[in-house]
Write a protein that holds these residues in place. Structure first.
Motif, mmCIF file in Angstrom:
data_model
loop_
_atom_site.group_PDB
_atom_site.id
_atom_site.type_symbol
_atom_site.label_atom_id
_atom_site.label_comp_id
_atom_site.label_asym_id
_atom_site.label_seq_id
_atom_site.Cartn_x
_atom_site.Cartn_y
_atom_site.Cartn_z
ATOM 1 N N ILE A 157 0.832 -1.196 0.000
ATOM 2 C CA ILE A 157 0.000 0.000 0.000
ATOM 3 C C ILE A 157 0.869 1.249 0.000
ATOM 4 O O ILE A 157 0.579 2.232 -0.699
ATOM 5 C CB ILE A 157 -0.949 -0.008 1.214
ATOM 6 N N ALA A 158 1.954 1.221 0.747
ATOM 7 C CA ALA A 158 2.863 2.374 0.772
ATOM 8 C C ALA A 158 3.415 2.668 -0.612
ATOM 9 O O ALA A 158 3.458 3.826 -1.054
ATOM 10 C CB ALA A 158 4.002 2.108 1.754
ATOM 11 N N GLN A 159 3.850 1.632 -1.318
ATOM 12 C CA GLN A 159 4.429 1.833 -2.642
ATOM 13 C C GLN A 159 3.395 2.346 -3.627
ATOM 14 O O GLN A 159 3.688 3.199 -4.472
ATOM 15 C CB GLN A 159 5.043 0.533 -3.150
ATOM 16 N N ALA A 160 2.173 1.832 -3.547
ATOM 17 C CA ALA A 160 1.125 2.296 -4.450
ATOM 18 C C ALA A 160 0.752 3.747 -4.162
ATOM 19 O O ALA A 160 0.544 4.543 -5.086
ATOM 20 C CB ALA A 160 -0.098 1.398 -4.329
ATOM 21 N N ALA A 161 0.666 4.105 -2.890
ATOM 22 C CA ALA A 161 0.306 5.471 -2.531
ATOM 23 C C ALA A 161 1.384 6.470 -2.944
ATOM 24 O O ALA A 161 1.096 7.647 -3.170
ATOM 25 C CB ALA A 161 0.060 5.565 -1.029
ATOM 26 N N ALA A 162 2.611 5.994 -3.044
ATOM 27 C CA ALA A 162 3.730 6.888 -3.383
ATOM 28 C C ALA A 162 3.964 7.006 -4.883
ATOM 29 O O ALA A 162 4.831 7.766 -5.298
ATOM 30 C CB ALA A 162 5.004 6.390 -2.709
ATOM 31 N N PHE A 163 3.216 6.258 -5.694
ATOM 32 C CA PHE A 163 3.445 6.300 -7.132
ATOM 33 C C PHE A 163 2.165 6.728 -7.843
ATOM 34 O O PHE A 163 1.396 5.924 -8.344
ATOM 35 C CB PHE A 163 3.921 4.936 -7.646
ATOM 36 N N ASP A 164 1.920 8.045 -7.836
ATOM 37 C CA ASP A 164 0.790 8.627 -8.541
ATOM 38 C C ASP A 164 -0.530 8.012 -8.069
ATOM 39 O O ASP A 164 -0.733 7.790 -6.896
ATOM 40 C CB ASP A 164 0.973 8.475 -10.053
ATOM 41 N N ALA A 165 -1.442 7.731 -9.012
ATOM 42 C CA ALA A 165 -2.713 7.090 -8.707
ATOM 43 C C ALA A 165 -3.019 6.098 -9.815
ATOM 44 O O ALA A 165 -2.735 6.358 -10.986
ATOM 45 C CB ALA A 165 -3.837 8.133 -8.594
ATOM 46 N N HIS A 166 -3.598 4.969 -9.445
ATOM 47 C CA HIS A 166 -3.820 3.885 -10.396
ATOM 48 C C HIS A 166 -5.129 3.171 -10.089
ATOM 49 O O HIS A 166 -5.701 3.331 -9.005
ATOM 50 C CB HIS A 166 -2.668 2.872 -10.348
ATOM 51 N N GLU A 167 -5.546 2.335 -11.028
ATOM 52 C CA GLU A 167 -6.779 1.583 -10.845
ATOM 53 C C GLU A 167 -6.732 0.648 -9.641
ATOM 54 O O GLU A 167 -7.761 0.267 -9.094
ATOM 55 C CB GLU A 167 -7.106 0.766 -12.102
#
Length: 488
Positions: A157-167
């Motif tokens: 979750i940390a990595q996803a939150a730190a890399f823009d926004a995605h589906e």
């Protein structure tokens, strides 16, 4: 679960009101979710405000949602021009993600990529109450809190939150609903969440197939067979028909050329050499590292649960591919399966305790959940949440120059922007990615001081700026490596 059972598990006297106990849990679980959402939002918004967000992928999503909000087709010029497919290229032709339309009302409140970052943060955190309820039902109240915090701190979750926004922002919540509602006997709600999941991305049918396999293993065979069939049919329909119908090329995401030119060829290749096929997901150090990091937060106990079958197809899709970025733990891909594996860890522990004939051993349940939280905490410094307590994260020496550069571009124009500058421009201009191939846009905003995707070096970027000047572009602004050019 009855109110008396909740009281007993909470360790509260029998005279206490069950409603008061439940209300207290709602407040505490809500507080955990709120704090998590704030942390994820700060992580993304600081990156946006300090010019560390990127056109690929934040501007892509922004353009799609902005068009949905204006009741227009989700054209993504930044992606269409990059692929040479025109300004009216549809987002649905790239990834089949009609679920993005649900974000359109946010742009009626605040029109800009910050809305997407906040929405993503809230959606990631919204999975926490469902994870808490599932864990409470299986292990008890205290383990439910510990596991919920472990998820909130989890590295995917940390990595996803730190890399823009995605589906992927929708997936933890939807999978948490599927698992928790099915476990609670609310099958209709679980299958409704599954239907929405299929609108998130073209490969979510694989996850549905995994869910069906899980149902078959646990004995719900009829529903399992229906789910597997439905998931397979959805994959074939979306990849084989819908993507092409919207103007895309199904081969764009065929990342298995080392196995064969298409699905039948790849399957035949794996059948001819099954040993090599089995070893392929472990053939690179990055793959092994990611696989271990996926299962380690549950102390490997997720492997004891049939719920892991739900994550298996997506994990294999990544690890069998020839695209190194899919193997990495650095991006958003692991967030697709994180909630599944946490629930599988909870279920795996319960199965292990039943096997050793200690199903009600509260001390082992507490020890495992505390260890899961400890592992999540020890992994924080390795991943993106670590940035939140470092003052340097909130400062960018070149931010003032970047802000001045993007301010030079007037509203309503088309601009080719460096990857890190596009998100700051997309609210007022049609942003295209600045690349080695010029699209003749009236404005160009370049960065020649650091490598910007898709260039290979700052020298290449300097050469491109020199070429544009020879072609008649005039320098409007230049400072700290940022160059703003206007076509003469």
């Amino acid at each position: 679960m009855t109110g008396e059972t909740i009281v007993a598990r909470a360790g509260v006297g029998a005279g206490a009101s069950p409603w008061r106990i439940l209300s207290g849990h709602r407040v505490r679980v809500g507080a955990i979710a709120l704090l998590a959402a704030v942390a994820y939002a700060v992580l993304g918004l600081v990156r946006l405000g300090t010019f560390r967000a990127t056109s690929f992928d934040l501007v892509i999503l922004d353009q799609a949602v902005r068009n949905y909000a204006s009741l227009r087709p989700p054209h993504v010029p930044v992606l269409g021009m990059f692929h040479g497919r025109g300004m009216d290229y549809l987002q649905l032709a790239d990834h089949f993600s009609p679920v993005y339309a649900l974000l359109a009302p946010l742009y009626w409140i605040h029109d800009g990529p910050a809305s997407l970052i906040v929405a993503q943060a809230v959606l990631f955190a919204a999975a926490i109450p469902f994870l808490w309820r599932f864990t409470r039902r299986v292990l008890g109240v205290v383990p439910a809190y510990l596991v919920s915090v472990a998820y909130a701190l989890s590295w995917p979750i940390a990595q996803a939150a730190a890399f823009d926004a995605h589906e992927v922002m929708f997936v933890p919540l939807l999978t948490a609903i599927m698992i928790e509602r099915y476990h609670a006997g609310r099958v209709r709600a679980a299958f409704l969440a599954m239907l929405v999941l299929l609108l998130v991305k073209e490969d979510m049918g694989l996850m549905v197939i995994g869910a069906g396999l899980c149902l078959i293993v646990i004995g719900d065979r009829l529903r399992g067979l229906i789910t597997v069939t439905f998931g397979l049919g959805t994959v074939l329909l979306v990849r084989g028909l819908l993507v092409s119908a919207f103007g895309g090329d199904p081969k764009d995401f065929w990342a298995y050329g080392h196995l064969g030119p298409d699905v039948p060829g790849a399957i035949l290749a794996m059948l001819r050499d099954p040993v090599a096929a089995v070893l392929l997901p472990f053939g690179e150090e990055a793959k092994v590292d990611t696989l271990f990091l996926l299962v380690w937060p549950t102390l490997l106990l997720c492997l004891l649960s049939p719920l892991s079958l739900m994550a298996l197809p997506h994990v294999l899709e990544r690890m069998l591919s020839d695209r190194a970025q899919w193997w990495q733990s650095d991006f958003q891909y692991s967030a697709f399966t994180v909630i599944i594996l946490f629930c599988a860890g909870v279920d795996g522990l319960a199965r292990l305790l039943r096997r050793i004939r200690r199903p009600d051993d509260a001390s082992l349940k507490l020890a495992w959940s505390a260890a899961a939280l400890a592992i999540a905490i020890t992994l924080v410094p390795r991943f993106a949440l670590d940035q939140l307590y470092h003052p340097a994260f909130y400062r960018e020496p070149k931010a003032a120059a970047a802000a001045e550069a993007v301010a030079k571009v007037p509203a309503g124009v088309t601009v080719e922007a460096a990857n890190s500058l596009g998100p700051a421009l997309t609210g007022k201009a049609t942003v295209l990615l600045w690349t080695g191939q010029s699209h003749g846009s009236p404005w160009v905003v370049a960065d020649v001081a650091r490598v910007e995707f898709p260039f290979g070096s700052p020298a290449d970027q300097l050469a491109k700026v020199a070429e544009l000047r020879l072609r008649g572009y005039v320098t409007v602004f230049e400072r700290d490596g940022y160059v703003v050019l206007r076509r003469g």
